[in-house]
Design an enzyme around this catalytic site. Sequence first.
Site, PDB file in Angstrom:
ATOM      1  CB  CYS A 133      -0.902   0.039   1.212  1.00 24.36           C
ATOM      2  SG  CYS A 133      -1.959   1.555   1.382  1.00 24.36           S
ATOM      3  CB  CYS A 136      -0.503   2.312   4.076  1.00 27.68           C
ATOM      4  SG  CYS A 136      -2.057   1.921   3.504  1.00 27.68           S
ATOM      5  CG  ASP A 137       3.230   1.135   4.570  1.00 23.27           C
ATOM      6  OD1 ASP A 137       2.860   1.652   5.472  1.00 23.27           O
ATOM      7  OD2 ASP A 137       3.042  -0.153   4.326  1.00 23.27           O
TER       8      ASP A 137
HETATM    9  C1  LIG Z   1       0.562  -4.768   5.321  1.00 17.22           C
HETATM   10  C2  LIG Z   1      -0.828  -3.630   5.294  1.00 17.22           C
HETATM   11  C3  LIG Z   1      -0.612  -2.365   5.671  1.00 17.22           C
HETATM   12  C4  LIG Z   1      -1.357  -1.615   5.696  1.00 17.22           C
HETATM   13  N1  LIG Z   1      -1.544  -0.171   6.434  1.00 17.22           N
HETATM   14  C5  LIG Z   1      -2.530   0.596   6.216  1.00 17.22           C
HETATM   15  C6  LIG Z   1      -2.505   1.758   6.922  1.00 17.22           C
HETATM   16  O1  LIG Z   1      -0.973   2.384   7.367  1.00 17.22           O
HETATM   17  N2  LIG Z   1      -3.207   2.789   6.877  1.00 17.22           N
HETATM   18  C7  LIG Z   1      -4.623   2.442   6.246  1.00 17.22           C
HETATM   19  O2  LIG Z   1      -5.483   3.246   6.614  1.00 17.22           O
HETATM   20  N3  LIG Z   1      -4.649   1.130   5.897  1.00 17.22           N
HETATM   21  C8  LIG Z   1      -3.627   0.574   5.804  1.00 17.22           C
HETATM   22  N4  LIG Z   1      -3.784  -0.965   4.968  1.00 17.22           N
HETATM   23  C9  LIG Z   1      -5.334  -1.107   4.549  1.00 17.22           C
HETATM   24  C10 LIG Z   1      -6.311  -1.789   5.702  1.00 17.22           C
HETATM   25  O3  LIG Z   1      -5.451  -2.654   6.421  1.00 17.22           O
HETATM   26  C11 LIG Z   1      -7.538  -2.115   4.903  1.00 17.22           C
HETATM   27  O4  LIG Z   1      -8.003  -1.077   4.257  1.00 17.22           O
HETATM   28  C12 LIG Z   1      -8.411  -2.225   6.059  1.00 17.22           C
HETATM   29  O5  LIG Z   1      -7.825  -3.244   7.198  1.00 17.22           O
HETATM   30  C13 LIG Z   1      -9.697  -2.881   5.608  1.00 17.22           C
HETATM   31  O6  LIG Z   1     -10.625  -3.259   6.913  1.00 17.22           O
HETATM   32  P1  LIG Z   1     -11.783  -4.241   6.415  1.00 17.22           P
HETATM   33  O7  LIG Z   1     -12.487  -4.325   8.086  1.00 17.22           O
HETATM   34  O8  LIG Z   1     -12.514  -4.013   5.508  1.00 17.22           O
HETATM   35  O9  LIG Z   1     -11.032  -5.511   6.403  1.00 17.22           O
HETATM   36  P2  LIG Z   1      -9.884  -6.532   6.955  1.00 17.22           P
HETATM   37  O10 LIG Z   1      -9.151  -5.628   7.726  1.00 17.22           O
HETATM   38  O11 LIG Z   1      -9.295  -7.212   5.840  1.00 17.22           O
HETATM   39  O12 LIG Z   1     -10.693  -7.449   7.935  1.00 17.22           O
HETATM   40  C14 LIG Z   1     -11.460  -8.510   7.522  1.00 17.22           C
HETATM   41  C15 LIG Z   1     -11.793  -9.202   8.506  1.00 17.22           C
HETATM   42  O13 LIG Z   1     -12.753 -10.381   8.234  1.00 17.22           O
HETATM   43  C16 LIG Z   1     -12.350 -11.712   8.696  1.00 17.22           C
HETATM   44  N5  LIG Z   1     -12.969 -12.742   7.798  1.00 17.22           N
HETATM   45  C17 LIG Z   1     -12.773 -12.856   6.588  1.00 17.22           C
HETATM   46  N6  LIG Z   1     -13.369 -14.140   6.162  1.00 17.22           N
HETATM   47  C18 LIG Z   1     -14.021 -14.478   7.525  1.00 17.22           C
HETATM   48  C19 LIG Z   1     -14.885 -15.627   7.530  1.00 17.22           C
HETATM   49  N7  LIG Z   1     -15.250 -16.570   6.633  1.00 17.22           N
HETATM   50  N8  LIG Z   1     -15.457 -15.636   8.894  1.00 17.22           N
HETATM   51  C20 LIG Z   1     -15.008 -14.801   9.838  1.00 17.22           C
HETATM   52  N9  LIG Z   1     -14.304 -13.825   9.529  1.00 17.22           N
HETATM   53  C21 LIG Z   1     -13.608 -13.750   8.573  1.00 17.22           C
HETATM   54  C22 LIG Z   1     -10.811 -11.501   8.464  1.00 17.22           C
HETATM   55  O14 LIG Z   1     -10.190 -12.529   9.234  1.00 17.22           O
HETATM   56  C23 LIG Z   1     -10.719 -10.082   9.146  1.00 17.22           C
HETATM   57  O15 LIG Z   1     -10.482  -9.961  10.452  1.00 17.22           O
HETATM   58  C24 LIG Z   1      -2.867  -1.651   5.111  1.00 17.22           C
HETATM   59  C25 LIG Z   1      -2.932  -3.090   4.646  1.00 17.22           C
HETATM   60  C26 LIG Z   1      -2.049  -4.045   4.640  1.00 17.22           C
HETATM   61  C27 LIG Z   1      -2.137  -5.436   3.867  1.00 17.22           C
END
Ligand SMILES: Cc1cc2nc3c(=O)[nH]c(=O)nc-3n(C[C@H](O)[C@H](O)[C@H](O)COP(=O)(O)OP(=O)(O)OC[C@H]3O[C@@H](n4cnc5c(N)ncnc54)[C@H](O)[C@@H]3O)c2cc1C
Length: 324
Positions: A133, A136-137
């Site tokens: 990302c 982000c970084d």
């Molecule tokens: C390495 C990295 C660094 C990042 N750094 C930043 C940053 O600095 N700033 C920023 O704003 N964004 C950052 N991001 C992006 C950010 O992490 C995502 O945009 C954000 O986490 C999305 O949130 P979400 O809740 O939609 O999904 P996610 O955080 O992906 O969470 C999804 C959840 O659903 C769960 N899940 C999936 N399938 C199932 C199932 N069948 N049963 C039960 N649970 C399930 C997963 O286990 C997880 O807990 C980064 C991403 C990565 C990979």
Amino acid sequence: MRQVIIIGSGPAGFTAAIYAARANLQPLLIASSVEVGGELMNTTEVENFPGFPEGIQGPELMAKLQQQAERFGTEIVYDDVVELELNGPVKKVALGSGATHEAATIIYATGSAYRKLGVAGEERLSGHGVSWCATCDGFFFRERTIAVVGGGDSAMEEATFLTRFADKVYVIHRKDSLRASKIMQERAFANEKIEFVWNSEVEEILGEEATSGVRLRDTVDGSTRDLALDGLFIAIGNDPRTHLVHEKLDLTAEGTIWVDGRSSRTSVPGVFAAGDVIDPTYRQAATAAGSGTVAALDAEHFLADLEDASVEVPAAVAAEILTA
Ligand SMILES: Cc1cc2nc3c(=O)[nH]c(=O)nc-3n(C[C@H](O)[C@H](O)[C@H](O)COP(=O)(O)OP(=O)(O)OC[C@H]3O[C@@H](n4cnc5c(N)ncnc54)[C@H](O)[C@@H]3O)c2cc1C
């Protein structure tokens, strides 16, 4: 039976839980068995989530969101959803343990997964120079030498964006031409800080505590060489986690869950979706949290409409939902 079940424990799921719990809906949140906290558990410093001027470690931010959700009465189950029945007024959620739960509404917030290279060093150095990302970084790589892997539009966009910070940005691509649109290619070609490394695949990411380079394999003659780097951005695609809802909810051409305009309403009444699983563009923790807010408010309004009998469900089911 529950009023609302939230699937996912990322910023979208926990924020939906905070709102739903404060609206007295006593949500059940299915957090997953091994990936509790979502994508931010894989990162170190998060500097762009509002409210933390000094920055915060990804896992610490997720622990705080979880505490906030639990403080208002969210019940959390550490298990994976393995099957969903979404048709009809009562939604059924089956878990890996064999347990099943029922709810009037579902908030689906399972996020998306960045595609990985699957090479040595990638997992170990994630958050230590390896990133998916640029937004982000990128800021951490001022005056550094970095590389972007990929040949599509997002790789070109990330590379061009990263030249704001880095002194030098290599674009590593396994072919000798790009998949990216002409305009994105031209923008990248015209940028003096970008240098293309053609016909090359990353074989290994090098470094002990932090990324120090990559070992490249030439896709034409098979030879290898090392390229010294301070960071590597992997931009080879992203897959929304939709496998549980294929053929149950409408999807978009990008593979995200379709929602109605700026709402979280999916193609099935009572099912709401939030976060990266509906977002082909922004994919940030703050946008996911905002999206979780929308989903909780939409679910709350849906339940209130049930109370007003403006959503058609059998009277006995409505009574059960309202007393849940
Ligand atoms: C390495 C990295 C660094 C990042 N750094 C930043 C940053 O600095 N700033 C920023 O704003 N964004 C950052 N991001 C992006 C950010 O992490 C995502 O945009 C954000 O986490 C999305 O949130 P979400 O809740 O939609 O999904 P996610 O955080 O992906 O969470 C999804 C959840 O659903 C769960 N899940 C999936 N399938 C199932 C199932 N069948 N049963 C039960 N649970 C399930 C997963 O286990 C997880 O807990 C980064 C991403 C990565 C990979």
